[in-house]
Design a protein around this motif. Structure first.
Motif, mmCIF file in Angstrom:
data_model
loop_
_atom_site.group_PDB
_atom_site.id
_atom_site.type_symbol
_atom_site.label_atom_id
_atom_site.label_comp_id
_atom_site.label_asym_id
_atom_site.label_seq_id
_atom_site.Cartn_x
_atom_site.Cartn_y
_atom_site.Cartn_z
ATOM 1 N N UNK A 5 -10.169 -15.166 -9.033
ATOM 2 C CA UNK A 5 -10.645 -13.865 -9.506
ATOM 3 C C UNK A 5 -9.562 -13.101 -10.272
ATOM 4 N N UNK A 6 -8.388 -13.725 -10.404
ATOM 5 C CA UNK A 6 -7.253 -13.165 -11.128
ATOM 6 C C UNK A 6 -6.751 -11.848 -10.545
ATOM 7 N N UNK A 7 -6.747 -11.757 -9.208
ATOM 8 C CA UNK A 7 -6.187 -10.598 -8.526
ATOM 9 C C UNK A 7 -4.667 -10.735 -8.509
ATOM 10 N N UNK A 8 -3.967 -9.612 -8.470
ATOM 11 C CA UNK A 8 -2.537 -9.621 -8.183
ATOM 12 C C UNK A 8 -2.422 -9.922 -6.690
ATOM 13 N N UNK A 9 -1.546 -10.845 -6.320
ATOM 14 C CA UNK A 9 -1.421 -11.260 -4.922
ATOM 15 C C UNK A 9 0.030 -11.113 -4.482
ATOM 16 N N UNK A 10 0.213 -10.486 -3.349
ATOM 17 C CA UNK A 10 1.547 -10.316 -2.776
ATOM 18 C C UNK A 10 1.530 -10.911 -1.365
ATOM 19 N N UNK A 11 2.436 -11.847 -1.102
ATOM 20 C CA UNK A 11 2.572 -12.392 0.254
ATOM 21 C C UNK A 11 3.404 -11.418 1.071
ATOM 22 N N UNK A 12 2.991 -11.214 2.322
ATOM 23 C CA UNK A 12 3.762 -10.312 3.175
ATOM 24 C C UNK A 12 3.418 -10.564 4.630
ATOM 25 N N UNK A 13 4.272 -10.116 5.493
ATOM 26 C CA UNK A 13 4.049 -10.215 6.922
ATOM 27 C C UNK A 13 3.542 -8.861 7.408
ATOM 28 N N UNK A 14 2.436 -8.883 8.126
ATOM 29 C CA UNK A 14 1.896 -7.652 8.712
ATOM 30 C C UNK A 14 1.811 -7.871 10.208
ATOM 31 N N UNK A 15 2.493 -7.036 10.965
ATOM 32 C CA UNK A 15 2.568 -7.175 12.427
ATOM 33 C C UNK A 15 3.015 -8.587 12.810
ATOM 34 N N UNK A 16 3.902 -9.160 11.984
ATOM 35 C CA UNK A 16 4.435 -10.487 12.260
ATOM 36 C C UNK A 16 3.497 -11.631 11.901
ATOM 37 N N UNK A 17 2.395 -11.336 11.215
ATOM 38 C CA UNK A 17 1.393 -12.348 10.864
ATOM 39 C C UNK A 17 1.411 -12.558 9.354
ATOM 40 N N UNK A 18 1.381 -13.832 8.934
ATOM 41 C CA UNK A 18 1.339 -14.160 7.513
ATOM 42 C C UNK A 18 0.086 -13.550 6.889
ATOM 43 N N UNK A 19 0.275 -12.816 5.788
ATOM 44 C CA UNK A 19 -0.813 -12.067 5.160
ATOM 45 C C UNK A 19 -0.646 -12.057 3.649
ATOM 46 N N UNK A 20 -1.711 -11.645 2.963
ATOM 47 C CA UNK A 20 -1.634 -11.396 1.523
ATOM 48 C C UNK A 20 -2.277 -10.042 1.232
ATOM 49 N N UNK A 21 -1.740 -9.374 0.221
ATOM 50 C CA UNK A 21 -2.308 -8.128 -0.280
ATOM 51 C C UNK A 21 -2.876 -8.464 -1.656
ATOM 52 N N UNK A 22 -4.126 -8.074 -1.896
ATOM 53 C CA UNK A 22 -4.823 -8.429 -3.135
ATOM 54 C C UNK A 22 -5.228 -7.174 -3.892
ATOM 55 N N UNK A 23 -4.905 -7.165 -5.184
ATOM 56 C CA UNK A 23 -5.248 -6.030 -6.038
ATOM 57 C C UNK A 23 -6.039 -6.524 -7.246
ATOM 58 N N UNK A 24 -7.322 -6.221 -7.289
ATOM 59 C CA UNK A 24 -8.081 -6.572 -8.488
ATOM 60 C C UNK A 24 -7.751 -5.575 -9.599
ATOM 61 N N UNK A 25 -8.147 -5.880 -10.791
ATOM 62 C CA UNK A 25 -7.919 -4.930 -11.898
ATOM 63 C C UNK A 25 -9.059 -3.910 -11.881
ATOM 64 N N UNK A 26 -9.039 -3.064 -10.871
ATOM 65 C CA UNK A 26 -10.070 -2.053 -10.649
ATOM 66 C C UNK A 26 -9.506 -0.691 -11.041
ATOM 67 N N UNK A 27 -10.177 0.058 -11.895
ATOM 68 C CA UNK A 27 -9.640 1.352 -12.329
ATOM 69 C C UNK A 27 -9.465 2.361 -11.193
ATOM 70 N N UNK A 28 -10.175 2.165 -10.097
ATOM 71 C CA UNK A 28 -10.052 3.097 -8.975
ATOM 72 C C UNK A 28 -9.021 2.651 -7.946
ATOM 73 N N UNK A 29 -8.408 1.471 -8.142
ATOM 74 C CA UNK A 29 -7.324 1.041 -7.268
ATOM 75 C C UNK A 29 -7.750 0.352 -5.992
ATOM 76 N N UNK A 30 -8.842 -0.401 -6.012
ATOM 77 C CA UNK A 30 -9.271 -1.142 -4.822
ATOM 78 C C UNK A 30 -8.163 -2.082 -4.364
ATOM 79 N N UNK A 31 -8.136 -2.350 -3.069
ATOM 80 C CA UNK A 31 -7.102 -3.215 -2.516
ATOM 81 C C UNK A 31 -7.623 -3.897 -1.262
#
Length: 182
Positions: free
Chosen positions: A117-143
């Motif tokens: 879907x061509x989202x911006x993807x950031x790998x990160x640890x959340x509460x010690x758990x492997x996670x990803x943060x995804x940002x679509x090219x949404x004008x309102x800033x969905x995440x």
């Protein structure tokens, strides 16, 4: 009865028959009770992440509202199932909140879909758990945030107007969800 009426009636009956037969199909196999079969179950979910099994009740509506900056009286559930949805009235505008948990899902699959879907993807640890943060090219800033927790669990925050920190909210919801693991 005129020939035209008879023909119209026959055409309507034929159309009804086509609709009925077009929507049926035979599926090969044997019906099986949920939890049986050759697919291994993720039976440690209850012990490792007890709140994930509460499906849409993992976090109360008060906590959801507070996290997205809304009054607890201004949030409502709009769908309950494998995907849970709410809508809250933040002073800056309406915010759609979505939670999912797929017991047989994977973080790798969520990443693959986000890449497609061509989202911006950031790998990160959340509460010690492997996670990803995804940002679509949404004008309102969905995440969205997805975490590798007894399958894959995720939160999406979709503001209906720009200027809301959707990623901060989605990450906070995930932190609260994962902080409840045993």
């Amino acid at each position: 009865m005129s020939a035209r009426r008879a023909l119209a009636g026959a055409a309507a009956a034929l159309a009804g028959l086509v609709v009925l037969t077009g929507c049926t199909q035979t599926v090969e196999g044997t019906a099986a009770k949920s939890g049986t079969g050759s697919v291994p179950r993720n039976d440690d979910s209850q012990r490792q992440y007890p709140n994930l099994l509460k499906e849409c009740e993992v976090l109360t509506e008060d906590i959801l509202a507070e996290t997205v900056g809304a009054d607890p009286l201004d949030i409502q559930s709009t769908f309950v199932g494998a995907v849970c949805r709410w809508q809250a009235a933040n002073p800056a505008g309406l915010v759609d909140i979505t939670r999912f948990w797929f017991e047989q899902g994977s973080l790798d699959n969520e990443r693959t879909v986000a890449e497609q879907l061509e989202y911006q993807i950031e790998s990160r640890s959340i509460a010690g758990i492997q996670s990803i943060v995804m940002r679509p090219s949404d004008p309102n800033g969905a995440c969205g945030v997805a975490s590798d927790a007894a399958g894959v669990v995720g939160w999406w925050v979709n503001p209906q107007t720009p200027g809301i920190d959707a990623c901060g909210m989605a990450i906070k919801l995930m932190e609260l969800t994962l902080a409840t693991r045993a």
